[in-house]
Design a protein around this motif. Structure first.
Motif, mmCIF file in Angstrom:
data_model
loop_
_atom_site.group_PDB
_atom_site.id
_atom_site.type_symbol
_atom_site.label_atom_id
_atom_site.label_comp_id
_atom_site.label_asym_id
_atom_site.label_seq_id
_atom_site.Cartn_x
_atom_site.Cartn_y
_atom_site.Cartn_z
ATOM 1 N N ARG A 72 39.978 34.680 92.000
ATOM 2 C CA ARG A 72 40.729 33.440 91.825
ATOM 3 C C ARG A 72 41.045 33.201 90.355
ATOM 4 O O ARG A 72 40.198 33.411 89.495
ATOM 5 N N LEU A 73 42.241 32.696 90.088
ATOM 6 C CA LEU A 73 42.641 32.267 88.756
ATOM 7 C C LEU A 73 43.200 30.857 88.859
ATOM 8 O O LEU A 73 43.681 30.442 89.931
ATOM 9 N N LEU A 74 43.168 30.120 87.769
ATOM 10 C CA LEU A 74 43.839 28.831 87.717
ATOM 11 C C LEU A 74 45.310 29.056 88.062
ATOM 12 O O LEU A 74 45.884 30.098 87.723
ATOM 13 N N ASP A 124 45.197 47.714 71.451
ATOM 14 C CA ASP A 124 43.818 47.278 71.699
ATOM 15 C C ASP A 124 43.704 45.766 71.887
ATOM 16 O O ASP A 124 42.770 45.126 71.417
ATOM 17 N N LYS A 125 44.662 45.198 72.617
ATOM 18 C CA LYS A 125 44.633 43.775 72.945
ATOM 19 C C LYS A 125 44.748 43.612 74.451
ATOM 20 O O LYS A 125 45.240 44.489 75.160
ATOM 21 N N ALA A 126 44.290 42.470 74.918
ATOM 22 C CA ALA A 126 44.421 42.120 76.338
ATOM 23 C C ALA A 126 44.591 40.621 76.461
ATOM 24 O O ALA A 126 44.073 39.852 75.641
ATOM 25 N N MET A 127 45.322 40.218 77.489
ATOM 26 C CA MET A 127 45.349 38.810 77.872
ATOM 27 C C MET A 127 44.142 38.630 78.776
ATOM 28 O O MET A 127 43.986 39.353 79.768
ATOM 29 N N ARG A 128 43.272 37.694 78.415
ATOM 30 C CA ARG A 128 42.058 37.461 79.198
ATOM 31 C C ARG A 128 42.168 36.128 79.918
ATOM 32 O O ARG A 128 42.565 35.124 79.334
ATOM 33 N N TYR A 129 41.797 36.162 81.197
ATOM 34 C CA TYR A 129 41.819 34.971 82.045
ATOM 35 C C TYR A 129 40.420 34.741 82.604
ATOM 36 O O TYR A 129 39.728 35.689 82.962
ATOM 37 N N GLY A 130 40.013 33.490 82.733
ATOM 38 C CA GLY A 130 38.796 33.167 83.457
ATOM 39 C C GLY A 130 39.058 33.279 84.946
ATOM 40 O O GLY A 130 40.167 32.980 85.419
ATOM 41 N N ILE A 131 38.054 33.712 85.688
ATOM 42 C CA ILE A 131 38.229 33.914 87.129
ATOM 43 C C ILE A 131 37.035 33.371 87.914
ATOM 44 O O ILE A 131 35.953 33.176 87.371
ATOM 45 N N GLY A 132 37.243 33.180 89.197
ATOM 46 C CA GLY A 132 36.178 32.973 90.164
ATOM 47 C C GLY A 132 36.103 34.238 90.995
ATOM 48 O O GLY A 132 37.129 34.895 91.237
ATOM 49 N N VAL A 133 34.910 34.612 91.418
ATOM 50 C CA VAL A 133 34.709 35.889 92.119
ATOM 51 C C VAL A 133 33.967 35.673 93.438
ATOM 52 O O VAL A 133 33.548 34.564 93.758
ATOM 53 N N GLY A 134 33.766 36.770 94.152
ATOM 54 C CA GLY A 134 33.085 36.728 95.442
ATOM 55 C C GLY A 134 31.639 36.281 95.325
ATOM 56 O O GLY A 134 30.913 36.718 94.443
ATOM 57 N N GLU A 187 41.368 24.913 93.274
ATOM 58 C CA GLU A 187 39.984 24.547 92.954
ATOM 59 C C GLU A 187 39.625 25.023 91.545
ATOM 60 O O GLU A 187 38.893 25.988 91.357
ATOM 61 N N TRP A 188 40.112 24.294 90.538
ATOM 62 C CA TRP A 188 39.913 24.709 89.143
ATOM 63 C C TRP A 188 38.435 24.793 88.782
ATOM 64 O O TRP A 188 38.047 25.605 87.947
ATOM 65 N N ALA A 189 37.596 24.021 89.418
ATOM 66 C CA ALA A 189 36.158 24.023 89.090
ATOM 67 C C ALA A 189 35.457 25.293 89.574
ATOM 68 O O ALA A 189 34.307 25.541 89.210
ATOM 69 N N SER A 190 36.139 26.129 90.365
ATOM 70 C CA SER A 190 35.523 27.377 90.838
ATOM 71 C C SER A 190 35.635 28.504 89.803
ATOM 72 O O SER A 190 35.001 29.542 89.966
ATOM 73 N N ILE A 191 36.389 28.296 88.748
ATOM 74 C CA ILE A 191 36.550 29.329 87.721
ATOM 75 C C ILE A 191 35.222 29.473 86.962
ATOM 76 O O ILE A 191 34.607 28.493 86.563
ATOM 77 N N GLY A 192 34.800 30.728 86.809
ATOM 78 C CA GLY A 192 33.516 30.999 86.169
ATOM 79 C C GLY A 192 32.365 31.048 87.160
ATOM 80 O O GLY A 192 31.214 31.223 86.763
#
Length: 193
Positions: free
Chosen positions: A171-173, A75-85, A157-162
């Motif tokens: 998109r991911l870092l 019941d664990k996951a690696m979570r990443y911040g993303i940018g989406v469409g 484009e790191w500022a596009s995350i979130g």
């Protein structure tokens, strides 16, 4: 139905990887450090509690929360911040990782070139590198109809995350897509919600 559960900190992180965004050399490319202090902490790579019936190795993309979860054991996951469409370019569905590429060539689709004629110079492909739209890695998503045209990929484009700014890809870092690339296997199920 998947549910993120509270973990060992106020934001659910069991382990936070905020120190993994420094400069590094990768395949001869000098990836710059990301000013991670400018990226909301919730979008930093972290192990979180995540309950799901999906098997480990599955990738779940939560477009509304801007998170990608790589399902792990217990019941664990690696979570990443993303940018989406961005609006009008969102999509949902199930696919699989059919191909993985390090420092991929990016070729904008014809419909993107029609919308953004300045991209015509990349009709034959944009060489790999630090300014390439696919970043350091790309996972190519296929569905029953073949190549979906969508990718899980890095971005300079790191500022596009979130944010919702892409033409539909996730998109991911760059440092995060390298981590995901090393975890995800060809054939992995990808669920985009």
């Amino acid at each position: 139905m998947a549910t993120a559960l509270a973990g060992c900190s106020s934001d659910g992180a069991i382990r936070l990887f905020s120190n993994d965004y420094g400069a590094r050399t990768d395949a001869g490319y000098n990836l710059p450090a990301i000013p991670i202090y400018k990226v909301d902490r919730k979008y930093h790579r972290q192990v979180v509690r995540y309950q799901t019936d999906e098997k480990p190795g599955t990738i779940i993309v939560d477009t509304s929360q801007k998170f990608l979860y790589f399902i792990m054991e217990d019941d664990k996951a690696m979570r990443y911040g993303i940018g989406v469409g961005r609006e009008g370019f969102e999509w949902k569905g199930t696919a699989r990782v059919a191909l993985k590429r390090e420092w991929p060539v990016w070729t904008p689709p014809a419909e993107m070139i029609r919308r953004q004629p300045e991209l015509a110079k990349f009709r034959g492909g944009m060489d790999p590198g630090l300014t390439n739209a696919l970043g350091a890695r790309a996972l190519y998503l296929f569905n029953k109809g073949g190549d979906s045209g969508y990718r899980l990929h890095g971005t300079p484009e790191w500022a596009s995350i979130g944010k919702a700014m892409s033409s539909g890809c996730i998109r991911l870092l760059n440092q995060d897509i390298i981590d995901l690339y090393n975890r995800a296997e060809i054939g992995a199920k990808v669920i985009v919600r």
